[in-house]
Design a protein around this motif. Structure first.
Motif, mmCIF file in Angstrom:
data_model
loop_
_atom_site.group_PDB
_atom_site.id
_atom_site.type_symbol
_atom_site.label_atom_id
_atom_site.label_comp_id
_atom_site.label_asym_id
_atom_site.label_seq_id
_atom_site.Cartn_x
_atom_site.Cartn_y
_atom_site.Cartn_z
ATOM 1 N N ASP A 132 -11.162 -105.644 17.059
ATOM 2 C CA ASP A 132 -10.603 -104.597 16.194
ATOM 3 C C ASP A 132 -10.790 -103.209 16.810
ATOM 4 O O ASP A 132 -9.882 -102.372 16.755
ATOM 5 N N PHE A 133 -11.964 -102.962 17.374
ATOM 6 C CA PHE A 133 -12.234 -101.663 17.980
ATOM 7 C C PHE A 133 -11.278 -101.391 19.135
ATOM 8 O O PHE A 133 -10.641 -100.331 19.190
ATOM 9 N N TYR A 134 -11.175 -102.333 20.082
ATOM 10 C CA TYR A 134 -10.326 -102.096 21.242
ATOM 11 C C TYR A 134 -8.846 -102.038 20.873
ATOM 12 O O TYR A 134 -8.081 -101.290 21.487
ATOM 13 N N THR A 135 -8.430 -102.770 19.858
ATOM 14 C CA THR A 135 -7.054 -102.671 19.386
ATOM 15 C C THR A 135 -6.811 -101.290 18.775
ATOM 16 O O THR A 135 -5.786 -100.651 19.032
ATOM 17 N N TRP A 136 -7.775 -100.810 17.996
ATOM 18 C CA TRP A 136 -7.679 -99.483 17.373
ATOM 19 C C TRP A 136 -7.570 -98.393 18.449
ATOM 20 O O TRP A 136 -6.723 -97.511 18.367
ATOM 21 N N VAL A 137 -8.441 -98.454 19.463
ATOM 22 C CA VAL A 137 -8.418 -97.458 20.538
ATOM 23 C C VAL A 137 -7.094 -97.540 21.302
ATOM 24 O O VAL A 137 -6.460 -96.514 21.569
ATOM 25 N N GLN A 138 -6.658 -98.750 21.624
ATOM 26 C CA GLN A 138 -5.410 -98.923 22.366
ATOM 27 C C GLN A 138 -4.223 -98.364 21.586
ATOM 28 O O GLN A 138 -3.330 -97.741 22.165
ATOM 29 N N ASP A 139 -4.213 -98.561 20.301
ATOM 30 C CA ASP A 139 -3.117 -98.056 19.471
ATOM 31 C C ASP A 139 -3.081 -96.530 19.422
ATOM 32 O O ASP A 139 -2.010 -95.934 19.303
ATOM 33 N N ARG A 140 -4.225 -95.891 19.488
ATOM 34 C CA ARG A 140 -4.300 -94.440 19.329
ATOM 35 C C ARG A 140 -4.344 -93.657 20.635
ATOM 36 O O ARG A 140 -4.054 -92.463 20.648
ATOM 37 N N LEU A 141 -4.702 -94.299 21.707
ATOM 38 C CA LEU A 141 -4.855 -93.601 22.978
ATOM 39 C C LEU A 141 -3.555 -92.967 23.488
ATOM 40 O O LEU A 141 -3.595 -91.822 23.963
ATOM 41 N N PRO A 142 -2.408 -93.613 23.405
ATOM 42 C CA PRO A 142 -1.188 -92.942 23.887
ATOM 43 C C PRO A 142 -0.924 -91.604 23.184
ATOM 44 O O PRO A 142 -0.560 -90.619 23.847
ATOM 45 N N ALA A 143 -1.102 -91.542 21.884
ATOM 46 C CA ALA A 143 -0.882 -90.280 21.163
ATOM 47 C C ALA A 143 -1.906 -89.235 21.599
ATOM 48 O O ALA A 143 -1.572 -88.051 21.764
ATOM 49 N N LEU A 144 -3.122 -89.640 21.813
ATOM 50 C CA LEU A 144 -4.164 -88.729 22.277
ATOM 51 C C LEU A 144 -3.825 -88.178 23.668
ATOM 52 O O LEU A 144 -3.972 -86.975 23.923
ATOM 53 N N LEU A 145 -3.352 -89.040 24.552
ATOM 54 C CA LEU A 145 -2.965 -88.592 25.891
ATOM 55 C C LEU A 145 -1.764 -87.647 25.828
ATOM 56 O O LEU A 145 -1.693 -86.680 26.592
ATOM 57 N N ASP A 146 -0.826 -87.911 24.925
ATOM 58 C CA ASP A 146 0.305 -86.997 24.731
ATOM 59 C C ASP A 146 -0.190 -85.633 24.246
ATOM 60 O O ASP A 146 0.300 -84.590 24.698
ATOM 61 N N GLN A 147 -1.158 -85.635 23.349
ATOM 62 C CA GLN A 147 -1.713 -84.372 22.846
ATOM 63 C C GLN A 147 -2.382 -83.605 23.991
ATOM 64 O O GLN A 147 -2.264 -82.383 24.082
ATOM 65 N N TRP A 148 -3.092 -84.323 24.844
ATOM 66 C CA TRP A 148 -3.743 -83.683 25.982
ATOM 67 C C TRP A 148 -2.700 -83.048 26.900
ATOM 68 O O TRP A 148 -2.854 -81.916 27.350
ATOM 69 N N ALA A 149 -1.616 -83.781 27.197
ATOM 70 C CA ALA A 149 -0.578 -83.257 28.076
ATOM 71 C C ALA A 149 0.039 -81.989 27.463
ATOM 72 O O ALA A 149 0.291 -81.016 28.183
ATOM 73 N N ALA A 150 0.249 -81.994 26.162
ATOM 74 C CA ALA A 150 0.823 -80.812 25.491
ATOM 75 C C ALA A 150 -0.154 -79.643 25.554
ATOM 76 O O ALA A 150 0.248 -78.499 25.810
ATOM 77 N N GLU A 151 -1.433 -79.903 25.330
ATOM 78 C CA GLU A 151 -2.431 -78.826 25.391
ATOM 79 C C GLU A 151 -2.552 -78.263 26.796
ATOM 80 O O GLU A 151 -2.624 -77.050 26.994
ATOM 81 N N LYS A 152 -2.519 -79.136 27.784
ATOM 82 C CA LYS A 152 -2.597 -78.693 29.174
ATOM 83 C C LYS A 152 -1.377 -77.831 29.516
ATOM 84 O O LYS A 152 -1.527 -76.802 30.180
ATOM 85 N N ALA A 153 -0.216 -78.264 29.084
ATOM 86 C CA ALA A 153 1.007 -77.490 29.345
ATOM 87 C C ALA A 153 0.939 -76.126 28.662
ATOM 88 O O ALA A 153 1.351 -75.111 29.241
ATOM 89 N N ALA A 154 0.409 -76.087 27.457
ATOM 90 C CA ALA A 154 0.293 -74.816 26.730
ATOM 91 C C ALA A 154 -0.673 -73.869 27.456
ATOM 92 O O ALA A 154 -0.436 -72.661 27.520
ATOM 93 N N LYS A 155 -1.745 -74.400 27.994
ATOM 94 C CA LYS A 155 -2.709 -73.579 28.738
ATOM 95 C C LYS A 155 -2.095 -73.041 30.024
ATOM 96 O O LYS A 155 -2.441 -71.945 30.458
ATOM 97 N N ALA A 156 -1.201 -73.818 30.619
ATOM 98 C CA ALA A 156 -0.571 -73.400 31.884
ATOM 99 C C ALA A 156 0.427 -72.262 31.671
ATOM 100 O O ALA A 156 0.697 -71.500 32.589
ATOM 101 N N ASP A 157 0.976 -72.167 30.462
ATOM 102 C CA ASP A 157 1.975 -71.109 30.167
ATOM 103 C C ASP A 157 1.365 -69.739 30.021
ATOM 104 O O ASP A 157 0.303 -69.427 29.969
#
Length: 157
Positions: A132-157
């Motif tokens: 259950d834990f690893y399924t939960w993390v796997q389900d949420r990790l893509p959205a978290l990585l997308d958030q990181w990419a957006a934050e990184k892009a915002a910092k670069a601007d």
């Protein structure tokens, strides 16, 4: 002002920390030496000098780091020595590459839970919890990585 002694201690501390998690110690020393370097890339000889180790130790470490996409080897025209640099966004890239491991762990735990008699048994419940834990993390990790990419892009601007 740059504090070389503190940076050397940082490199060793980080290598030890990653080593405690199963990361090869010399690979940890190399990756954090590259992270702490002002230069974009270093030769194997420069890495060996900074770490006080042999070129053979560096060779094995950079081979491992190349295999997990953390370090890239660059050939310098006219120079027989290669240079090594961190892959851009190496921590992000390693995390993305290891996402399949989460599914593998979840699936293996599910098989183990069934073999242990299902979630109604003590062992089965532990293994089902792992699934259950690893399924939960796997389900949420893509959205978290997308958030990181957006934050990184915002910092670069």
């Amino acid at each position: 002002m740059r504090d070389e002694a503190a940076l050397r201690a940082f490199v060793e501390d980080m290598a030890r920390l990653l080593g405690d998690w199963g990361f090869p110690r010399m690979a940890g020393r190399v990756v954090f030496t590259l992270m702490a370097a002002d230069e974009r890339s270093l030769t194997a000889g420069e890495l060996a000098d900074r770490l006080g180790v042999s070129a053979a130790a560096i060779s094995g470490a950079v081979r491992y780091l190349s295999q997990i996409s953390m370090v890239a080897r660059e050939h310098v025209p006219g120079d027989r020595r290669d240079r090594y640099r961190l892959v851009d966004d190496s921590w992000y890239e390693v995390t993305v590459a290891k996402m399949t491991l989460l599914k593998t762990l979840a699936d293996a735990a599910d098989v183990g839970a069934a073999a242990a008699g299902g979630p109604g048994t003590t062992a089965g419940a532990r293994l089902a919890g792992m699934h259950d834990f690893y399924t939960w993390v796997q389900d949420r990790l893509p959205a978290l990585l997308d958030q990181w990419a957006a934050e990184k892009a915002a910092k670069a601007d």
